[in-house]
Design an enzyme around this catalytic site. Structure first.
Site, PDB file in Angstrom:
ATOM      1  N   GLU A 257       0.846  -1.199   0.000  1.00 21.03           N
ATOM      2  CA  GLU A 257       0.000   0.000   0.000  1.00 21.03           C
ATOM      3  C   GLU A 257       0.877   1.242   0.000  1.00 21.03           C
ATOM      4  O   GLU A 257       1.944   1.244   0.618  1.00 21.03           O
ATOM      5  CB  GLU A 257      -0.845  -0.034   1.278  1.00 21.03           C
ATOM      6  CG  GLU A 257      -1.933   0.986   1.360  1.00 21.03           C
ATOM      7  CD  GLU A 257      -2.977   0.549   2.393  1.00 21.03           C
ATOM      8  OE1 GLU A 257      -4.108   0.237   2.010  1.00 21.03           O
ATOM      9  OE2 GLU A 257      -2.618   0.509   3.590  1.00 21.03           O
ATOM     10  N   LYS A 259       2.624   4.447   1.021  1.00 17.47           N
ATOM     11  CA  LYS A 259       2.908   5.035   2.337  1.00 17.47           C
ATOM     12  C   LYS A 259       2.865   6.550   2.158  1.00 17.47           C
ATOM     13  O   LYS A 259       3.801   7.163   1.660  1.00 17.47           O
ATOM     14  CB  LYS A 259       4.280   4.596   2.851  1.00 17.47           C
ATOM     15  CG  LYS A 259       4.580   5.106   4.240  1.00 17.47           C
ATOM     16  CD  LYS A 259       5.906   4.600   4.742  1.00 17.47           C
ATOM     17  CE  LYS A 259       6.105   4.853   6.217  1.00 17.47           C
ATOM     18  NZ  LYS A 259       5.879   6.207   6.663  1.00 17.47           N
ATOM     19  N   ARG A 279      -1.745  10.116  16.204  1.00 16.32           N
ATOM     20  CA  ARG A 279      -1.011   8.923  16.580  1.00 16.32           C
ATOM     21  C   ARG A 279      -0.664   8.930  18.070  1.00 16.32           C
ATOM     22  O   ARG A 279      -0.524   7.894  18.698  1.00 16.32           O
ATOM     23  CB  ARG A 279       0.220   8.925  15.679  1.00 16.32           C
ATOM     24  CG  ARG A 279       1.436   8.373  16.207  1.00 16.32           C
ATOM     25  CD  ARG A 279       1.772   7.101  15.477  1.00 16.32           C
ATOM     26  NE  ARG A 279       2.918   6.542  16.094  1.00 16.32           N
ATOM     27  CZ  ARG A 279       4.133   6.598  15.604  1.00 16.32           C
ATOM     28  NH1 ARG A 279       4.325   7.155  14.437  1.00 16.32           N
ATOM     29  NH2 ARG A 279       5.133   6.076  16.252  1.00 16.32           N
ATOM     30  N   GLU A 309      -4.355   8.345   6.747  1.00 11.38           N
ATOM     31  CA  GLU A 309      -3.268   9.331   6.712  1.00 11.38           C
ATOM     32  C   GLU A 309      -3.760  10.551   5.942  1.00 11.38           C
ATOM     33  O   GLU A 309      -4.308  10.428   4.843  1.00 11.38           O
ATOM     34  CB  GLU A 309      -2.049   8.710   6.018  1.00 11.38           C
ATOM     35  CG  GLU A 309      -0.817   9.581   6.009  1.00 11.38           C
ATOM     36  CD  GLU A 309       0.076   9.422   7.242  1.00 11.38           C
ATOM     37  OE1 GLU A 309      -0.302   8.681   8.189  1.00 11.38           O
ATOM     38  OE2 GLU A 309       1.148  10.038   7.264  1.00 11.38           O
ATOM     39  N   ARG A 426       4.336  -2.809  17.319  1.00  9.78           N
ATOM     40  CA  ARG A 426       5.199  -2.646  16.156  1.00  9.78           C
ATOM     41  C   ARG A 426       5.669  -4.046  15.785  1.00  9.78           C
ATOM     42  O   ARG A 426       6.655  -4.543  16.293  1.00  9.78           O
ATOM     43  CB  ARG A 426       6.387  -1.763  16.543  1.00  9.78           C
ATOM     44  CG  ARG A 426       7.265  -1.350  15.392  1.00  9.78           C
ATOM     45  CD  ARG A 426       8.460  -0.555  15.899  1.00  9.78           C
ATOM     46  NE  ARG A 426       8.095   0.764  16.398  1.00  9.78           N
ATOM     47  CZ  ARG A 426       7.779   1.794  15.626  1.00  9.78           C
ATOM     48  NH1 ARG A 426       7.801   1.663  14.326  1.00  9.78           N
ATOM     49  NH2 ARG A 426       7.471   2.952  16.150  1.00  9.78           N
ATOM     50  N   LYS A 432       7.423  -1.350   6.779  1.00 10.81           N
ATOM     51  CA  LYS A 432       7.544  -0.169   5.915  1.00 10.81           C
ATOM     52  C   LYS A 432       8.737  -0.324   4.990  1.00 10.81           C
ATOM     53  O   LYS A 432       9.804  -0.812   5.384  1.00 10.81           O
ATOM     54  CB  LYS A 432       7.644   1.114   6.729  1.00 10.81           C
ATOM     55  CG  LYS A 432       8.770   1.176   7.718  1.00 10.81           C
ATOM     56  CD  LYS A 432       8.700   2.486   8.488  1.00 10.81           C
ATOM     57  CE  LYS A 432       9.581   2.429   9.723  1.00 10.81           C
ATOM     58  NZ  LYS A 432       9.433   3.555  10.599  1.00 10.81           N
TER      59      LYS A 432
HETATM   60  P1  ATP Z   1       7.528   5.240  13.498  1.00  9.53           P
HETATM   61  O1  ATP Z   1       6.105   4.833  13.260  1.00  9.53           O
HETATM   62  O2  ATP Z   1       8.484   4.170  13.027  1.00  9.53           O
HETATM   63  O3  ATP Z   1       7.805   5.704  14.869  1.00  9.53           O
HETATM   64  P2  ATP Z   1       7.091   7.385  11.742  1.00  9.53           P
HETATM   65  O4  ATP Z   1       6.096   8.132  12.531  1.00  9.53           O
HETATM   66  O5  ATP Z   1       8.095   8.153  10.964  1.00  9.53           O
HETATM   67  O6  ATP Z   1       7.927   6.414  12.595  1.00  9.53           O
HETATM   68  P3  ATP Z   1       6.823   5.298  10.008  1.00  9.53           P
HETATM   69  O7  ATP Z   1       7.178   4.123  10.837  1.00  9.53           O
HETATM   70  O8  ATP Z   1       7.862   5.794   9.073  1.00  9.53           O
HETATM   71  O9  ATP Z   1       6.268   6.473  10.865  1.00  9.53           O
HETATM   72  O10 ATP Z   1       5.536   4.871   9.250  1.00  9.53           O
HETATM   73  C1  ATP Z   1       4.359   4.556   9.911  1.00  9.53           C
HETATM   74  C2  ATP Z   1       3.417   5.683   9.637  1.00  9.53           C
HETATM   75  O11 ATP Z   1       3.145   5.739   8.238  1.00  9.53           O
HETATM   76  C3  ATP Z   1       2.044   5.477  10.213  1.00  9.53           C
HETATM   77  O12 ATP Z   1       2.012   5.856  11.557  1.00  9.53           O
HETATM   78  C4  ATP Z   1       1.174   6.353   9.345  1.00  9.53           C
HETATM   79  O13 ATP Z   1       1.154   7.646   9.884  1.00  9.53           O
HETATM   80  C5  ATP Z   1       1.924   6.421   8.034  1.00  9.53           C
HETATM   81  N1  ATP Z   1       1.229   5.777   6.897  1.00  9.53           N
HETATM   82  C6  ATP Z   1       1.146   6.323   5.661  1.00  9.53           C
HETATM   83  N2  ATP Z   1       0.489   5.520   4.816  1.00  9.53           N
HETATM   84  C7  ATP Z   1       0.113   4.421   5.516  1.00  9.53           C
HETATM   85  C8  ATP Z   1      -0.600   3.232   5.189  1.00  9.53           C
HETATM   86  N3  ATP Z   1      -1.037   2.994   3.965  1.00  9.53           N
HETATM   87  N4  ATP Z   1      -0.787   2.316   6.188  1.00  9.53           N
HETATM   88  C9  ATP Z   1      -0.321   2.538   7.428  1.00  9.53           C
HETATM   89  N5  ATP Z   1       0.360   3.650   7.803  1.00  9.53           N
HETATM   90  C10 ATP Z   1       0.586   4.594   6.863  1.00  9.53           C
END
Ligand code: ATP
Length: 593
Positions: A257, A259, A279, A309, A426, A432
């Protein structure tokens, strides 16, 4: 189970705080908490748990004490008779408002004849009143409430009261430590922490969890449910370096999906009322009235909890904007302005609850089906773009497409039977896939306009974006590299159809190679200077097609017009495909260096 209802002096609680503050060992901290929770009467357990985690309520309620230091010092002055100036000087020297309070009580020049020991119940109730005070006279009221408490407080109680009200309790007790201590205190063993944790993750209210386990034991935790209006902890992602490894980990068939790079939103819909949580469980409904409105038009269920998102976009071109643009919403005073300037899409990707049914224990594809059923896509509310794929090769192409569209990469999601929504976890069900490199495009390039797309919204009647190309001198053709819709002044914009009128033709020019169908085609003539964030792989553009990777070309990510029309350049003098490939390779080298 214990059923005692009794009093607890505040002095008793702060003795524990002092001990906890004095230890450097995590286990000892847990032991003190276990002891404290065991000795706390059940009717006060939720309050003691909130206070100990430096709150008055569950975090998502969002009422903060955060009293300004100056106000708190006024209350100390009122309670002790010491001058404000003296107290301020003490604060400057000590740097800890708690210590100032403690010393002030010691020096106090006026004693209350009616001082009586503070109880936890009384302290909690007064702090609750203090937190909720609002309106013009609320400052005075807050000062009076705090000074009333301080008049009856011992030195040690004053220390913790003052730190608490100013948001500086700093005991450093996290939710998971409290959960450990509750498991030991009320189920006899840390083994059961998983059950408490799951309850907390779907309903993050430590006070409720504490009272439930104390009153009803482990069995009672089953009654803790997902509830509309109470945010769940968000499911999070693991990280993995390659797409191939993600496929191996997830059994060969994977949901991939986009991101999106914006702000996570958990949307709670209940009979026309909508709340949005971040979040971090903050209520962020206020900065997003537009999203609330769009959701109300798009969600067909009476009750739902949806995960998504939010991404800011350029209203003229529909292109995504970097995530920082959403932060304009957080400035309280110009939300209206920010909504106009930076409208937002919401991409929904999960459905956790619909009309009384908790979906968190259902597999992902089931939840996706439900999401599709209850969401009517609109201009603003969309379903996240995904594909279920079995080969890493296809996934690579999809990955490039996501990057080119302004996304950060992909999220690989398990679709196996046990692909439940793991609130707060997690784990390896969501992985990711971000780029391993990112570097800046430092030089602008000169691109030829070969076509245009009709504008919408504010740009109706003019062009929404131009289709831009580089020159391939070996074959004397133009190859597309990006759509350009940003960086134009309003005047430029209105003028675009005029400027290009003389170049318009009714079909793609034979020297243009494009996989994209433009609404309007031009004879390649006009050159514009463009800067972007970087050069990325692209499945949609023809620049560099098959030269770096099969079926893949190159694109400019987040392209912007610099304002320079290169009337001095002919289309053959535009940046060449070779130069772009060189720039792309140089980018990779700088990253590896
Ligand atoms: P972390 O969650 O590792 O602390 P971060 O806030 O930078 O770091 P990432 O881990 O890089 O976030 O990615 C997770 C985040 O990606 C999710 O919390 C959400 O906000 C975002 N996201 C974007 N698109 C999607 C999707 N299709 N499914 C789930 N999450 C998504």
């Amino acid at each position: 189970m214990r059923r005692c209802v009794s009093k607890m002096e505040f002095r008793f609680l702060v003795d524990y705080y002092e001990k906890i503050e004095g230890t450097t060992k995590r286990l000892e901290m847990t032991d003190y908490l276990v002891d404290l929770f065991k000795k706390t009467p059940i009717n006060l357990l939720d309050k003691v748990v909130y206070l100990t985690s430096a709150n008055l309520y569950p975090e998502f309620v969002g009422v903060e004490l955060g009293m300004a230091d100056k106000l708190a010092l006024k209350a100390v002055s009122l309670a002790t008779g010491l001058k404000i100036r003296e107290l301020e000087k003490m604060y400057q020297e000590r740097g800890d408002i708690g210590i100032v309070g403690e010393e002030a009580i010691e020096k106090k020049v006026q004693t209350s004849f009616f001082a009586k020991p503070l109880t936890v119940k009384e302290v909690y109730e007064k702090l609750d009143k203090l937190a909720r005070a609002s309106g013009p006279s609320s400052m005075d009221m807050k000062i009076r409430i705090l000074s009333g408490l301080l008049s009856d407080a011992t030195k040690k109680e004053a220390r913790y009261l003052l730190r608490f009200v100013t948001g500086k309790l700093r005991l450093g007790i996290r939710a998971m430590t409290i959960i450990d201590a509750l498991a030991i205190a009320y189920t006899g063993s840390k083994e059961n922490r998983g059950l408490l944790e799951r309850a907390y993750n779907i309903h993050p209210d430590l006070g409720l969890i504490a009272r439930t386990v104390a009153e009803k034991g482990v069995k009672g935790l089953e009654e803790v449910r997902v509830e509309v209006g109470v945010p769940l902890m968000s499911m999070l992602c693991q990280r993995i370096p390659t797409i191939e490894e993600a496929f191996e980990k997830m059994g060969g068939k994977v949901l991939l999906e986009y991101k999106y790079d914006g702000e996570r939103m958990q949307c709670h819909i209940s009979h026309g009322k909508i709340k949005i949580f971040s979040r971090r469980l903050e209520d962020i409904t206020n900065p997003y009235p537009d999203v609330v409105k769009h959701l109300s038009e798009s969600v067909l269920a009476e009750e739902a909890i949806l995960d998504g998102e939010c991404v800011a976009f350029n209203q003229d071109t529909g292109e995504f904007l970097p995530f920082q643009e959403l932060m304009h919403r957080r400035r309280k005073y110009d939300v209206e302005e920010a909504i106009k300037k930076y409208p937002a899409y919401l991409f929904l990707f999960d459905c956790l609850y619909v009309n009384g049914e908790d979906l968190t224990l259902k597999p992902l594809l089931y939840r996706k089906e439900k999401l599709k059923e209850i969401v009517k896509e609109t201009d603003y509310i969309k379903l996240a773009r995904y594909k279920v794929l079995s080969s890493p090769e296809e996934a690579h192409l999809f990955f490039d497409e996501a990057i080119e569209s302004g996304c950060e990469g992909l999220i690989a999601k398990s679709i196996e039977e046990n692909s439940i929504y793991r609130a707060g976890v997690r784990g390896w069900s969501w992985i990711k896939l971000k780029r391993t490199y990112q570097s800046k495009m430092i030089e602008p390039v000169d691109l030829v306009a070969v076509g245009a797309f009709a504008g919408r919204g504010r740009r109706a009647g003019t062009y929404g974006a131009l289709l831009m190309a580089v020159y391939d001198q070996k074959r004397d053709v133009f190859k597309t590299i990006c759509k350009l819709g940003s960086g134009f002044t309003d005047e430029d914009l209105n003028n675009l159809p005029n400027i290009f009128r003389q170049y318009v033709i009714d079909h793609r020019h034979p020297s243009v190679e494009s996989k994209i169908d433009a609404d309007i085609w031009f004879t390649p003539s006009v050159v514009l200077e463009v800067i972007g964030d970087e050069i990325t792989l692209s499945p949609t553009h023809t620049c560099g097609l098959d030269l770096i990777k099969k079926e893949t070309g190159l694109a400019i990510r987040f392209p912007r017009f610099t304002g320079r029309w290169r009337w001095d350049k002919s289309s053959q003098e535009a940046t060449t495909e070779d130069e772009i490939i060189e720039m792309y390779n140089a980018q990779l080298k700088t990253v590896q260096a």
